[in-house]
Design an enzyme around this catalytic site. Structure first.
Site, PDB file in Angstrom:
ATOM      1  CE  LYS A 208       5.225   3.538   3.114  1.00 68.26           C
ATOM      2  NZ  LYS A 208       5.218   4.000   1.708  1.00 68.26           N
TER       3      LYS A 208
ATOM      4  NE  ARG B 270      -4.710   8.897   1.574  1.00 66.98           N
ATOM      5  CZ  ARG B 270      -3.870   8.016   1.008  1.00 66.98           C
ATOM      6  NH1 ARG B 270      -2.733   7.696   1.615  1.00 66.98           N
ATOM      7  NH2 ARG B 270      -4.154   7.470  -0.158  1.00 66.98           N
TER       8      ARG B 270
ATOM      9  CB  SER C 270      -4.129   3.209  -8.381  1.00 63.13           C
ATOM     10  OG  SER C 270      -3.274   4.161  -7.777  1.00 63.13           O
TER      11      SER C 270
ATOM     12  CG  ASP D 142       1.854  -1.641  -0.217  1.00 71.84           C
ATOM     13  OD1 ASP D 142       2.098  -1.639  -1.442  1.00 71.84           O
ATOM     14  OD2 ASP D 142       1.467  -0.621   0.391  1.00 71.84           O
TER      15      ASP D 142
ATOM     16  NE  ARG E 134       7.200  -3.649  -3.125  1.00 77.96           N
ATOM     17  CZ  ARG E 134       6.520  -2.777  -2.399  1.00 77.96           C
ATOM     18  NH1 ARG E 134       5.212  -2.875  -2.299  1.00 77.96           N
ATOM     19  NH2 ARG E 134       7.151  -1.824  -1.747  1.00 77.96           N
TER      20      ARG E 134
ATOM     21  NE  ARG F 294       5.152  -1.869   1.664  1.00 76.94           N
ATOM     22  CZ  ARG F 294       4.924  -1.228   2.815  1.00 76.94           C
ATOM     23  NH1 ARG F 294       5.260  -1.775   3.956  1.00 76.94           N
ATOM     24  NH2 ARG F 294       4.350  -0.033   2.812  1.00 76.94           N
TER      25      ARG F 294
HETATM   26  C1  S3P Z   1      -1.063   3.822  -1.180  1.00 83.07           C
HETATM   27  C2  S3P Z   1      -1.637   3.152  -2.220  1.00 83.07           C
HETATM   28  C3  S3P Z   1      -1.043   1.952  -2.829  1.00 83.07           C
HETATM   29  C4  S3P Z   1       0.060   1.348  -1.966  1.00 83.07           C
HETATM   30  C5  S3P Z   1       0.966   2.383  -1.405  1.00 83.07           C
HETATM   31  C6  S3P Z   1       0.182   3.368  -0.543  1.00 83.07           C
HETATM   32  C7  S3P Z   1      -1.749   5.021  -0.644  1.00 83.07           C
HETATM   33  O1  S3P Z   1      -0.484   2.310  -4.086  1.00 83.07           O
HETATM   34  O2  S3P Z   1       0.811   0.403  -2.695  1.00 83.07           O
HETATM   35  O3  S3P Z   1       1.977   1.804  -0.614  1.00 83.07           O
HETATM   36  O4  S3P Z   1      -1.401   5.462   0.485  1.00 83.07           O
HETATM   37  O5  S3P Z   1      -2.654   5.540  -1.308  1.00 83.07           O
HETATM   38  P1  S3P Z   1      -1.368   2.289  -5.449  1.00 83.07           P
HETATM   39  O6  S3P Z   1      -2.392   3.341  -5.345  1.00 83.07           O
HETATM   40  O7  S3P Z   1      -0.385   2.564  -6.538  1.00 83.07           O
HETATM   41  O8  S3P Z   1      -1.939   0.905  -5.517  1.00 83.07           O
END
Ligand code: S3P
Length: 450
Positions: free
Chosen positions: A28, A33, A174, A327, A358, A407
């Protein structure tokens, strides 16, 4: 707020050993991206293996609304991008549905344009904090024209004539915040720097380089990564192969570990070390996972995983591991419900701001299915019952509340495959956001689910 389909409950039952070969859909994070960077880069981008889940399709629609041309030829998605710096002002609000990644990254991308863009989403996305992205954008000169209380959607942004390059130390682990600042940097004169004290998934850095961005990464003595992006460079379209999503593979993987007699192969799973924390943890718990046919696919390591039913033991999962399995905690909690002893998961504060809270959703669902657990402010402890005797039983009024979280739905459906009594979740619709094939794929392995 976007329209919501009526809830569709689903149930899973104790199943005989799972068997067979499966392929999970594309990752995903990389799929989002691919649409974004392909839509921005000059020339043609061809994507194979893209996840065609609702979240990713929303990102595609947003890029189209800003001038990218996106279509499908056979199994490949083909994009003609606008060129860096040349996105158009969308005439209607961009509707991101349930997608945190799509919306947060796009806020960064368009925040640096002298145009007005409005972001809307579903009930879950409208509750999620966006200040973590808006704060650095404000520092770059972006005007937050409108936002609901607490910097929540609907949000309207207007960029200045020219954004200011900043040095931004990401205050929480993040990848979305890191990426949003870097994407704003793409249309900003000079060098935008993101300092990342704890490494998170590195798909933005790797892929931007692949599209031709000038990006330097240095790790300092404290282990913080300094990512420097030269703004206003040229991005050029390219071919992308999207590997299978380890966050989706996690569901059949845990199912095979807990259902006695199982022996399955999950093909083509992304093995980027910023994403494999769940596998590390399960191996420590005594899981039988073999890595077959390790190879490179478009610059990422992938492998086929052979997974067999295993007697699991509880472990302590350290807080430092959270970014590489952020996740996967809901489904790890399901594995923990069948492990001998206690599994303690630490450093879970970020779980509270995902598609649902969650930590609370998992704890309530476990309790409703007879699993002994303790929810702390930032930890979860699960005391397992190998064999699953007495577990399950959430149904009717007491179905697991999924709170529009894909999820949570998939995790509890996995629990039911090995629990003594069936497990019902209140809504399986959201599974389509990340893993539309989930039900069919699990049934192909022999799971009683529907
Ligand atoms: C993601 C970053 C994560 C993840 C999300 C996908 C990404 O979130 O939980 O499902 O593709 O950059 P956070 O950046 O909030 O941790």
């Amino acid at each position: 707020m976007t329209h919501q389909a009526p809830p569709r409950p689903a149930v899973s039952r104790r199943s005989a050993g799972l068997s067979g070969h499966v392929r999970v859909p594309g990752d995903k994070s990389i799929s989002h991206r691919s649409f974004m960077f392909g839509g921005l880069a000059a020339g043609e981008t061809r994507i194979s293996g893209l996840l065609e889940g609702e979240d990713v399709m929303r990102t595609g629609e947003a890029m189209k609304a800003m001038g990218a041309v996106i279509g499908k030829e056979g199994d490949e998605w083909v994009i003609r991008g606008t060129g860096n710096g040349a996105l158009l002002e969308p005439i209607a609000p961009l509707d991101f549905g349930n997608a945190g990644t799509g919306s947060r990254l796009t806020m960064g991308l368009v925040g640096a344009y002298d145009m007005e863009t409005t972001f809307i989403g579903d009930a879950s996305l409208s509750k999620r904090p966006m200040g973590r992205v808006l704060d650095p954008l404000r520092q770059m000169g972006v005007q937050v024209v409108k936002a609901a209380e607490g910097d929540r959607m609907p949000i309207t942004l207007h960029g200045p004539k020219a954004t200011a390059p900043i040095v931004y130390r990401v205050p929480m682990a993040s990848a979305q915040v890191k990426s949003a600042v870097l994407l704003a940097g793409l249309n900003t004169p000079g060098v935008t720097t993101v300092v990342e004290p704890v490494m998170t998934r590195d798909h933005t850095e790797k892929m931007l380089r692949g599209f031709g961005a000038e990006l330097e990464i240095e790790t300092d003595q404290e282990g913080a990564r300094h990512i420097r992006l030269q703004g206003q460079g040229k991005l050029t379209g390219r071919a992308i192969v999207v590997p299978g999503d380890p966050s989706s593979a996690a569901f059949p993987l845990v199912a095979a570990l807990i259902v006695p007699g199982s022996d399955i192969i999950i093909e083509n799973v992304l093995m980027n070390p910023t994403r494999t924390g769940l596998i590390t943890t399960l191996l420590e718990m005594g899981a039988s996972i073999e890595f077959l046919n390790g190879r490179d696919a478009g610059g990422e390591d992938v492998a086929d995983l052979r997974v067999m039913h295993s007697e699991l033991r509880g472990v302590t999962v350290p807080a430092e591991r959270a970014p590489s399995m952020i996740d996967e905690y809901p489904v790890l909690a399901m594995a923990a419900a069948f492990a001998e002893g206690q599994t303690l998961m630490q450093g879970l504060d970020e779980l509270r701001v995902k598609e649902s809270d969650r930590l609370a959703a998992v704890a309530r669902g476990l309790e409703g299915n007879g699993v002994d657990c303790t929810e702390g402010k930032d930890f979860l402890a699960v005391r397992g019952r190998p064999g699953g005797k007495g577990l399950g039983g959430s149904g009717g009024e007491r179905a697991v509340a999924t709170h529009l979280d894909h999820r949570i739905a998939m995790s509890f459906l996995v629990l039911g495959l090995a629990a003594e009594k069936p497990v019902t979740v209140d809504d399986a619709n959201m599974i389509a956001t990340s893993f539309p094939e989930f039900m069919g794929l699990m049934r192909d392995l022999g799971a009683e689910i529907g």
